[in-house]
Design an enzyme around this catalytic site. Structure first.
Site, PDB file in Angstrom:
ATOM      1  N   ASP A  82     -20.624   2.795 -12.843  1.00 26.22           N
ATOM      2  CA  ASP A  82     -20.294   1.878 -13.926  1.00 26.22           C
ATOM      3  C   ASP A  82     -18.822   2.015 -14.314  1.00 26.22           C
ATOM      4  O   ASP A  82     -18.321   3.130 -14.488  1.00 26.22           O
ATOM      5  CB  ASP A  82     -21.195   2.247 -15.119  1.00 26.22           C
ATOM      6  CG  ASP A  82     -21.202   1.216 -16.209  1.00 26.22           C
ATOM      7  OD1 ASP A  82     -21.670   0.097 -15.964  1.00 26.22           O
ATOM      8  OD2 ASP A  82     -20.725   1.530 -17.322  1.00 26.22           O
TER       9      ASP A  82
ATOM     10  N   GLU B 243     -18.307  -0.320  -9.830  1.00 24.83           N
ATOM     11  CA  GLU B 243     -18.108  -1.546 -10.605  1.00 24.83           C
ATOM     12  C   GLU B 243     -16.700  -1.562 -11.151  1.00 24.83           C
ATOM     13  O   GLU B 243     -16.338  -0.750 -11.996  1.00 24.83           O
ATOM     14  CB  GLU B 243     -19.103  -1.638 -11.767  1.00 24.83           C
ATOM     15  CG  GLU B 243     -18.973  -2.955 -12.500  1.00 24.83           C
ATOM     16  CD  GLU B 243     -19.288  -2.906 -13.987  1.00 24.83           C
ATOM     17  OE1 GLU B 243     -19.588  -3.960 -14.564  1.00 24.83           O
ATOM     18  OE2 GLU B 243     -19.226  -1.808 -14.588  1.00 24.83           O
TER      19      GLU B 243
HETATM   20  C1  GLC Z   1     -20.884  -2.169 -17.332  1.00 27.89           C
HETATM   21  C2  GLC Z   1     -22.301  -2.659 -17.392  1.00 27.89           C
HETATM   22  C3  GLC Z   1     -22.522  -3.401 -18.687  1.00 27.89           C
HETATM   23  C4  GLC Z   1     -22.209  -2.460 -19.836  1.00 27.89           C
HETATM   24  C5  GLC Z   1     -20.811  -1.858 -19.702  1.00 27.89           C
HETATM   25  C6  GLC Z   1     -20.582  -0.732 -20.675  1.00 27.89           C
HETATM   26  O1  GLC Z   1     -19.982  -3.224 -17.287  1.00 27.89           O
HETATM   27  O2  GLC Z   1     -22.564  -3.491 -16.286  1.00 27.89           O
HETATM   28  O3  GLC Z   1     -23.830  -3.882 -18.784  1.00 27.89           O
HETATM   29  O4  GLC Z   1     -22.307  -3.148 -21.055  1.00 27.89           O
HETATM   30  O5  GLC Z   1     -20.632  -1.316 -18.411  1.00 27.89           O
HETATM   31  O6  GLC Z   1     -21.420   0.340 -20.416  1.00 27.89           O
END
Ligand code: GLC
Length: 561
Positions: A222, A283
């Site tokens: 993440d 991500e």
């Molecule tokens: C990432 C996740 C999202 C979340 C964010 C903060 O972008 O995909 O759902 O709100 O992280 O944790």
């Protein structure tokens, strides 16, 4: 194309690495299947539906699942606020359930990717509970604490710098006990951890090893490019007072993409790479496609958002594919049209087309799937897209997505997190209780059971595409070249590997027409059409109907024979 460190470079034991030519399916666990009637999806529900995903004659045929967070959490941000990275939240089940899930997945040759949130924790995490107590103690340095930059006229502390929270407002929250601020890039209840603290780092790495020991095959990281910030924490440059969001009004020079991140990632990757057969996907948090490609390494994919942010026109897709191919040249991209943070792609594309009817929804879902499963890269499907699921409408007053509600004016992400429609029965076969979010309104007709029974369904088209991809080296790992077929409404590209050539043509608009096929060493044969089950041999021209996607192969053997 030779991907550095991939099959050919890495040796025979990784002859066909799943991260390179497999297809990943994202499960949002709260919404997939509820086994115990509490209205929330759980691990047992997921286990009960694994045959749907892979391993049987009727299965979709995916190679891996990525499960959004299942750890202990107060769920202020859908589980991305973790209070214990080493346990399963009771709403999803137990560690024993997770062990069984891993075992059942492996029996079906499905890899399991866990979602790792390591930029922040929940404020209820014991590390933070202790860290906020005082400036001394074993966890004092686990989070990003800073003194105020000064005090205002009323004696209130002023934040250390101008950094912003993605969800709105200052990224700093005052803690009276320490007389210091802590940093939160997301909600105030999601404090950012301090990756420069050796003890924190050791805890994180031991947690990662623990999951690998348990048998998981990889992780989704993440917002990984926010892990490290400039140590001195200077303010970010303000760049635009009228940006569409407050976040975009700053250049994020100091709160993400720190040069030392590469060393930190190398440590993490070292732990993962020591286990054969594992892989990760990172991500990327608000950066561009070049940045995404720059973080890529063999076995470690990185999401970029180009396709997900591309409008439903042939010109936009052509430009997006060209930009991706340029940025990812010699590397291996991902392919993403939808996820749990954005509006579902069928809803977005219908909006562009100005249509809401069922036939158009099905046609656009099939055309989009054809692109998604034939581009160069590793596809990530989002649960429900294989039946053409659309967004649901959840009034802001009833929103469960607290984080989005906190972010004034932002879309409520509940829309793309609806319960999966398994059947036309009560609560779409998702739960015997009261579902945590509304069941999609079209679930009585748009559901898995119904689509399984029809060769013409969106689901059947996904299954055919997945089977075609599995059997085609050109589609799995071939080069990609855009082709101009002389019609601005038609996207066309070639995938090529050795003697295999596959041509994909997709019409985006609602008016049909003929196109000229590119010259090839043999005749083109239709192997799949989103509109027809028949697959005729064609001449030098082909009719492409509104929203039709056609996959053709060049029959080189026919000439040779
Ligand atoms: C990432 C996740 C999202 C979340 C964010 C903060 O972008 O995909 O759902 O709100 O992280 O944790």
């Amino acid at each position: 194309m030779a991907i550095p460190g991939s099959a050919s470079a890495a040796g025979p034991d990784t002859a066909s690495p799943w991260w390179l030519d497999g297809v990943v399916y994202q499960v949002y666990p709260r919404s997939f299947a509820d086994s115990n009637g509490d209205g929330v999806g759980d691990l047992q529900g997921l286990i009960d539906h694994l045959d749907y995903l892979a391993g049987g004659p009727d299965s979709l045929g995916v190679d891996a699942i990525w499960i959004s967070p299942i750890y202990a959490s107060p769920m202020l941000d859908g589980g991305y606020d973790i209070m214990d990275h080493t346990t399963v939240d009771p709403v999803f089940g137990t560690l024993a359930d997770l062990d069984r899930l891993i075992e059942e997945c492996h029996r079906r040759d499905i890899r399991v990717i866990l979602d790792l949130v390591m930029n922040h924790t929940s404020d209820l995490h014991p590390w933070f509970v202790q860290s906020r107590q005082s400036r001394t103690g074993p966890f004092a340095d686990f989070f990003l604490w800073r003194d105020p930059s000064g005090w205002d006229r009323d004696g209130r502390p002023e934040p250390p710098n101008n950094w912003l929270s993605w969800f709105g407002g200052s990224a700093w929250e005052w803690e009276p006990r320490r007389q210091q601020f802590y940093l939160h890039t997301f909600l105030p209840e999601q404090p950012d951890v301090n990756w420069r603290c050796a003890a924190l780092r050791a805890e994180m790495w031991s947690m990662v090893s623990g999951w690998l020991d348990r048998g998981v095959d990889g992780f989704r990281l993440d917002v990984f490019n926010a892990f490290l910030k400039t140590a001195e924490m200077p303010s970010n440059p303000e760049i635009s007072a009228d940006a569409s969001t407050a976040w975009d009004s700053q250049e994020h020079r100091h709160d993400k993409d720190h040069p030392e991140l590469h060393d930190l990632l190398a440590e993490f990757r070292g732990i993962v790479d020591a286990r054969p057969g594992t892989a990760t996907v990172g991500e990327l948090f608000t950066s561009d496609v070049e940045a995404a490609a720059g973080y890529w390494a063999p076995r470690h994919l990185v999401f970029d958002w180009v396709l997900l942010e591309t409008a439903w026109t042939a010109a936009s897709f052509r430009a997006a594919i060209a930009a991706r191919e340029a940025a990812w040249s010699g590397r291996w991209p991902t392919i993403v049209l939808s996820n749990h943070d954005r509006s579902r792609h069928v809803s977005r594309y219908l909006h562009t087309l100005g249509r809401r009817d069922r036939a158009t929804a099905d046609a656009v879902a099939k055309a989009a799937a054809t692109i998604e499963l034939t581009l160069r890269g590793t596809p990530f499907l989002y649960y429900g897209e294989e039946i053409g699921a659309k967004d649901i409408v959840v009034a802001r007053s009833r929103a469960r997505d607290r984080a989005a509600v906190a972010m004034a004016g932002w879309w409520n992400r509940d829309g793309s997190r609806a319960p999966m429609a398994w059947s036309g029965g009560g609560n779409a076969g998702f739960t015997s209780g009261t579902p945590w979010l509304p069941i999609p309104r079209d679930a009585t007709s748009r559901n898995v059971d119904r689509q399984r029974a029809s060769e013409r369904s969106v689901l059947a088209h996904y299954r055919r595409l997945l089977a075609l991809r599995r059997g085609s080296v050109a589609l799995r790992t071939g080069e990609l070249a855009l082709v101009d077929v002389g019609d601005p409404d038609v996207l066309a590209y070639l995938r090529r590997a050795g003697d295999e050539a596959t041509l994909v043509v997709v019409r985006f608009g609602l008016r049909g027409g003929e196109i000229e096929l590119p010259p090839a060493p043999g005749p083109w044969r239709v192997v799949l059409s989103s509109h027809d089950l028949a697959t005729p041999t064609v001449g030098s021209r082909i009719a492409v109907r509104p929203l039709e996607a056609i996959v053709l192969e060049c029959v080189v053997d026919a000439i040779r024979g």
